[in-house]
Design an enzyme around this catalytic site. Structure first.
Site, mmCIF file in Angstrom:
data_model
loop_
_atom_site.group_PDB
_atom_site.id
_atom_site.type_symbol
_atom_site.label_atom_id
_atom_site.label_comp_id
_atom_site.label_asym_id
_atom_site.label_seq_id
_atom_site.Cartn_x
_atom_site.Cartn_y
_atom_site.Cartn_z
ATOM 1 N N LYS A 1 53.746 -107.427 88.772
ATOM 2 C CA LYS A 1 54.703 -107.923 87.782
ATOM 3 C C LYS A 1 55.679 -108.923 88.395
ATOM 4 O O LYS A 1 55.972 -109.968 87.791
ATOM 5 C CB LYS A 1 55.447 -106.732 87.186
ATOM 6 C CG LYS A 1 56.534 -107.073 86.188
ATOM 7 C CD LYS A 1 56.964 -105.839 85.415
ATOM 8 C CE LYS A 1 57.474 -104.746 86.331
ATOM 9 N NZ LYS A 1 58.831 -105.012 86.841
ATOM 10 N N ARG B 1 64.185 -99.375 79.105
ATOM 11 C CA ARG B 1 63.336 -98.263 79.528
ATOM 12 C C ARG B 1 63.197 -97.201 78.445
ATOM 13 O O ARG B 1 62.337 -96.330 78.525
ATOM 14 C CB ARG B 1 63.922 -97.602 80.785
ATOM 15 C CG ARG B 1 63.933 -98.490 82.009
ATOM 16 C CD ARG B 1 62.558 -98.667 82.592
ATOM 17 N NE ARG B 1 62.579 -99.381 83.870
ATOM 18 C CZ ARG B 1 61.491 -99.686 84.563
ATOM 19 N NH1 ARG B 1 60.300 -99.350 84.100
ATOM 20 N NH2 ARG B 1 61.584 -100.338 85.701
ATOM 21 N N ARG C 1 49.346 -101.886 100.263
ATOM 22 C CA ARG C 1 50.652 -102.519 100.442
ATOM 23 C C ARG C 1 51.546 -101.701 101.378
ATOM 24 O O ARG C 1 52.349 -102.244 102.135
ATOM 25 C CB ARG C 1 51.345 -102.694 99.076
ATOM 26 C CG ARG C 1 52.628 -103.506 99.122
ATOM 27 C CD ARG C 1 53.164 -103.770 97.727
ATOM 28 N NE ARG C 1 53.858 -102.601 97.177
ATOM 29 C CZ ARG C 1 54.434 -102.577 95.975
ATOM 30 N NH1 ARG C 1 54.332 -103.645 95.192
ATOM 31 N NH2 ARG C 1 55.055 -101.508 95.549
ATOM 32 N N ARG D 1 57.695 -99.314 102.843
ATOM 33 C CA ARG D 1 58.236 -98.428 101.819
ATOM 34 C C ARG D 1 57.486 -97.096 101.839
ATOM 35 O O ARG D 1 56.266 -97.062 101.639
ATOM 36 C CB ARG D 1 58.102 -99.065 100.432
ATOM 37 C CG ARG D 1 58.993 -100.265 100.214
ATOM 38 C CD ARG D 1 58.769 -100.891 98.853
ATOM 39 N NE ARG D 1 58.888 -99.927 97.767
ATOM 40 C CZ ARG D 1 58.803 -100.260 96.474
ATOM 41 N NH1 ARG D 1 58.593 -101.526 96.135
ATOM 42 N NH2 ARG D 1 58.918 -99.337 95.549
ATOM 43 N N ARG E 1 54.607 -91.925 90.234
ATOM 44 C CA ARG E 1 55.282 -93.135 89.753
ATOM 45 C C ARG E 1 54.511 -93.777 88.605
ATOM 46 O O ARG E 1 55.096 -94.229 87.618
ATOM 47 C CB ARG E 1 55.423 -94.146 90.894
ATOM 48 C CG ARG E 1 56.481 -93.775 91.931
ATOM 49 C CD ARG E 1 56.352 -94.629 93.177
ATOM 50 N NE ARG E 1 56.536 -96.052 92.880
ATOM 51 C CZ ARG E 1 56.141 -97.021 93.702
ATOM 52 N NH1 ARG E 1 55.506 -96.726 94.837
ATOM 53 N NH2 ARG E 1 56.364 -98.281 93.377
#
Length: 369
Positions: A193, A268, A307, A313, A325
């Protein structure tokens, strides 16, 4: 929405709201004047509907007359006030109540007061159905006000735009911005995104507003909104939607001349989506579409694990966290999908393929808006 001549107008004040405001004015004036028989003076052309409905509701004896002043050309108030039709009756020692449809700059009131000073009236009171406090520039007292409104041009209920619109039973407000493209961009973790937002903002000259970035900026720079948001965060509480909306409003205001916006990370929830609609409406604009990148869960998991090898992360390196998630994303997006689908604004786009292929698919949707 309606079109009069070359301009568009959106619904603003309903007939029921107008009726309620007139009822309030009738009660206030009748209580103040008691058994006195007033002379109500309507200012033509605009106040003919208001004056008619007002005197029909007035519960005591009264007299009615009109004067005609011209002060408008198109959508701007003119300095040249002309007394076109004057009074024909003796008003010496009478209580006169001016019934105005709208008071904005107050230029018309200068002439009204001049006229009635010469008539030697006992008392002159000003009643207006609509009042623009931001525009009012005079010191004359307004004794009765129906509805305060923002300083934007309105039509309907006696008010016109170049002679059209007086017959409308409700009030419409001018819609000044008509060509903005505003996107709500969604995509599950790993859908790309952020990458696509960068391409789209360049291609369509849009402003990308990432809620996360906006929060971080406000908190880092210790703005009033940032400090307010931090006070909730420090207590482990959710930041109220209104604080977020106020931050987004500030970003939109900074870029008032933009071709449109890409909203990333907001809304959201259903309530947030309604708040965003309200924000854009105050800008005479609207959300054009919600575009969601659609990618198979297994592809997302694979992308994020890959990734995670370089991103540093920890939430990209744990498969169970990744799947949670993704699940959380679908739970939230489902609500918004229904919200925007009801407005025919939801668009799902295949998010699998090369960056250029996905950009092309997104562009095909945006080009139809």
């Amino acid at each position: 929405m309606i079109k009069l001549h070359d301009k568009y107008f959106k619904p603003f004040i309903s007939s029921a709201q107008i009726d309620e405001a007139i009822d309030k004015l009738v009660v206030e004036i009748a209580n103040d004047l008691g058994d006195e028989i007033p002379v109500f003076v309507g200012i033509l052309n605009g106040s003919f509907m208001f004056t008619s409905d007002f005197v029909k509701k007035y519960p005591k004896p009264c007299e009615v007359t009109f004067i005609k002043l011209a002060s408008y050309e198109g959508v701007k108030s003119s300095d040249d006030i002309q007394r076109l039709i004057g009074l024909t009756q003796d008003l010496t020692d009478r209580t006169v109540v001016i019934l105005e449809d709208i008071i904005d700059t107050g230029k018309t009131l200068v002439e009204v007061h001049r006229i009635f000073e010469n008539e030697k009236v006992k008392s002159l009171k000003i009643a207006t159905l609509f009042y623009k406090p931001e525009a009012y520039k005079k010191d004359f007292k307004l004794h009765y006000v129906g509805i305060e409104i923002p300083n934007k041009f309105i039509v309907g209920y006696g008010l016109d735009y170049d002679n059209l619109g007086r017959d409308l039973p409700e009030i419409y407000q001018i819609k000044e911005t008509q060509h903005m493209t505003n996107l709500v961009l969604f995509g599950p973790p790993g859908a790309g995104k952020g990458t696509q937002a960068e391409f789209l903002k360049e291609k369509y000259n849009l402003v990308h507003i990432s809620t996360g970035d906006v929060f971080r900026f406000n908190i880092k720079n210790e703005t009033a909104l940032g400090m307010l948001a931090k006070s909730y965060i420090d207590k482990g509480e959710l930041v109220p939607d209104q604080v977020t909306i106020d931050m987004l409003n500030a970003e939109v205001e900074k870029n008032a001349g933009a071709n449109g916006f890409i909203f990333d990370g907001f809304p959201r929830t259903d309530a947030q989506a309604k708040s965003l609609d309200g924000l854009m409406d105050t800008k005479d604009s609207a959300i054009s579409a919600m575009i969601a990148l659609e990618v198979d869960d297994e592809v997302l998991v694979k992308r994020l694990l890959e990734r995670g090898k370089t991103s540093g992360r920890p939430d990209d390196a744990n498969e169970s966290i990744i799947r949670n998630r993704i699940k959380e994303y679908y739970n939230k997006t489902a609500i918004l999908k229904d919200f925007y689908s009801a407005q025919n604004k939801y668009h799902g786009v295949d998010g699998v393929g090369s960056i250029d292929e996905i950009t092309e698919r997104l562009s095909a949707v945006i080009d139809t808006l």
